[in-house]
Design a protein around this motif. Structure first.
Motif, PDB file in Angstrom:
ATOM      1  N   ALA A 153      -8.889  -1.288  -0.879  1.00 37.93           N
ATOM      2  CA  ALA A 153      -7.636  -1.824  -0.351  1.00 37.93           C
ATOM      3  C   ALA A 153      -6.773  -2.404  -1.474  1.00 37.93           C
ATOM      4  O   ALA A 153      -5.548  -2.189  -1.510  1.00 37.93           O
ATOM      5  CB  ALA A 153      -7.924  -2.895   0.695  1.00 37.93           C
ATOM      6  N   ALA A 154      -7.392  -3.139  -2.390  1.00 33.58           N
ATOM      7  CA  ALA A 154      -6.651  -3.725  -3.502  1.00 33.58           C
ATOM      8  C   ALA A 154      -6.065  -2.643  -4.401  1.00 33.58           C
ATOM      9  O   ALA A 154      -4.954  -2.781  -4.924  1.00 33.58           O
ATOM     10  CB  ALA A 154      -7.569  -4.646  -4.310  1.00 33.58           C
ATOM     11  N   THR A 155      -6.806  -1.557  -4.566  1.00 31.38           N
ATOM     12  CA  THR A 155      -6.332  -0.453  -5.399  1.00 31.38           C
ATOM     13  C   THR A 155      -5.105   0.212  -4.792  1.00 31.38           C
ATOM     14  O   THR A 155      -4.116   0.473  -5.480  1.00 31.38           O
ATOM     15  CB  THR A 155      -7.457   0.586  -5.576  1.00 31.38           C
ATOM     16  N   ALA A 156      -5.171   0.491  -3.499  1.00 31.89           N
ATOM     17  CA  ALA A 156      -4.024   1.103  -2.828  1.00 31.89           C
ATOM     18  C   ALA A 156      -2.790   0.216  -2.946  1.00 31.89           C
ATOM     19  O   ALA A 156      -1.665   0.708  -3.130  1.00 31.89           O
ATOM     20  CB  ALA A 156      -4.363   1.369  -1.361  1.00 31.89           C
ATOM     21  N   ASP A 157      -2.994  -1.077  -2.860  1.00 39.49           N
ATOM     22  CA  ASP A 157      -1.890  -2.031  -2.958  1.00 39.49           C
ATOM     23  C   ASP A 157      -1.331  -2.096  -4.375  1.00 39.49           C
ATOM     24  O   ASP A 157      -0.137  -2.321  -4.577  1.00 39.49           O
ATOM     25  CB  ASP A 157      -2.367  -3.411  -2.515  1.00 39.49           C
ATOM     26  N   ALA A 158      -2.202  -1.878  -5.374  1.00 39.10           N
ATOM     27  CA  ALA A 158      -1.796  -2.014  -6.774  1.00 39.10           C
ATOM     28  C   ALA A 158      -1.058  -0.792  -7.307  1.00 39.10           C
ATOM     29  O   ALA A 158      -0.313  -0.900  -8.284  1.00 39.10           O
ATOM     30  CB  ALA A 158      -3.023  -2.284  -7.640  1.00 39.10           C
ATOM     31  N   LEU A 159      -1.252   0.366  -6.689  1.00 38.95           N
ATOM     32  CA  LEU A 159      -0.637   1.595  -7.183  1.00 38.95           C
ATOM     33  C   LEU A 159       0.848   1.693  -6.816  1.00 38.95           C
ATOM     34  O   LEU A 159       1.261   1.240  -5.749  1.00 38.95           O
ATOM     35  CB  LEU A 159      -1.358   2.811  -6.606  1.00 38.95           C
ATOM     36  N   ARG A 160       1.600   2.291  -7.685  1.00 39.13           N
ATOM     37  CA  ARG A 160       2.997   2.584  -7.364  1.00 39.13           C
ATOM     38  C   ARG A 160       3.044   3.773  -6.405  1.00 39.13           C
ATOM     39  O   ARG A 160       2.111   4.580  -6.337  1.00 39.13           O
ATOM     40  CB  ARG A 160       3.778   2.935  -8.626  1.00 39.13           C
ATOM     41  N   PRO A 161       4.136   3.922  -5.642  1.00 39.86           N
ATOM     42  CA  PRO A 161       4.290   5.123  -4.815  1.00 39.86           C
ATOM     43  C   PRO A 161       4.247   6.367  -5.697  1.00 39.86           C
ATOM     44  O   PRO A 161       4.907   6.433  -6.730  1.00 39.86           O
ATOM     45  CB  PRO A 161       5.673   4.933  -4.188  1.00 39.86           C
TER      46      PRO A 161
END
Length: 207
Positions: A153-161
């Protein structure tokens, strides 16, 4: 044979400088934190090249790696990055962090001791709002309860579109953590590795 306190400190300092046989550092890290190291055998160059192939290096300003160990991927990432890009490595084992800081004399590398679940805060501390790509070989199937979902979840939040989470694993169980956070996941299998590995490229949709 029992080592004296001075000998133990000298041995640790030797490791922190990034010297010595990488395999022994890797093995020691596996023994120290077995649930956080996927394999005691570093990834093959074939796997590394295939895993990194989809990366748009010209437009990559921050590349993050979870669990870099002794830096099997590190030089390959640095060789592909532009001069103004940054490679942030995050490992819970400070022995590995010290080893990387001693081994790689490249100002683009930021090796940090911490948890991948805290990636947003670690990035913020270094002045970054988002990552372009995040790479992980952490063994999701053996992580303590709750840690895998938190990291995904943290990774998905940290990535740019438009960014991607690059994952190589020896168990398909990782999909249980990836699917709730990524709609598009490309998959492959790499036989030229010990053991053979499953590869996943999880894309964050543009917004």
């Amino acid at each position: 044979m029992t080592l004296s306190g001075e000998q133990v400190q000298a041995s640790r300092a030797f490791a922190r400088r990034g010297t010595g046989n990488p395999f022994w550092h890797f093995l020691r890290g596996f023994i120290k934190h077995p649930v956080m190291v996927g394999s005691i055998i570093p990834s093959s160059k074939t796997l590394i090249d295939r895993m990194l192939d989809p990366v748009d290096w010209a437009n990559c300003k921050l590349f993050v790696e979870y669990g870099p160990g002794v830096g099997t991927f590190t030089q390959h990432v640095l060789d592909r990055m532009t001069p103004d890009a940054t490679l942030l490595t995050i490992d819970t084992n400070d022995d590995f962090t010290g080893y990387l800081n001693g081994k790689f004399r490249d100002s683009r590398l930021q090796a940090v001791t911490g948890s991948a679940a805290d990636v947003r805060q670690i990035m913020a501390d270094l002045g970054f709002d988002h990552a372009d790509y995040i790479l992980s070989g952490l063994p999701f199937s053996t992580l303590p309860p709750g840690v895998g979902p938190a990291i995904a979840a943290a990774t998905a939040d940290a990535l740019r579109p438009g960014g991607a989470f690059l994952v190589y694993q020896f168990s398909p169980k990782v999909l249980d953590f990836l699917k709730p956070n990524f709609e598009r996941i490309d998959r492959a299998f790499e036989w030229v590795n010990i053991p053979p590995a499953q590869l996943f490229w999880c894309w964050k949709d543009g917004e």
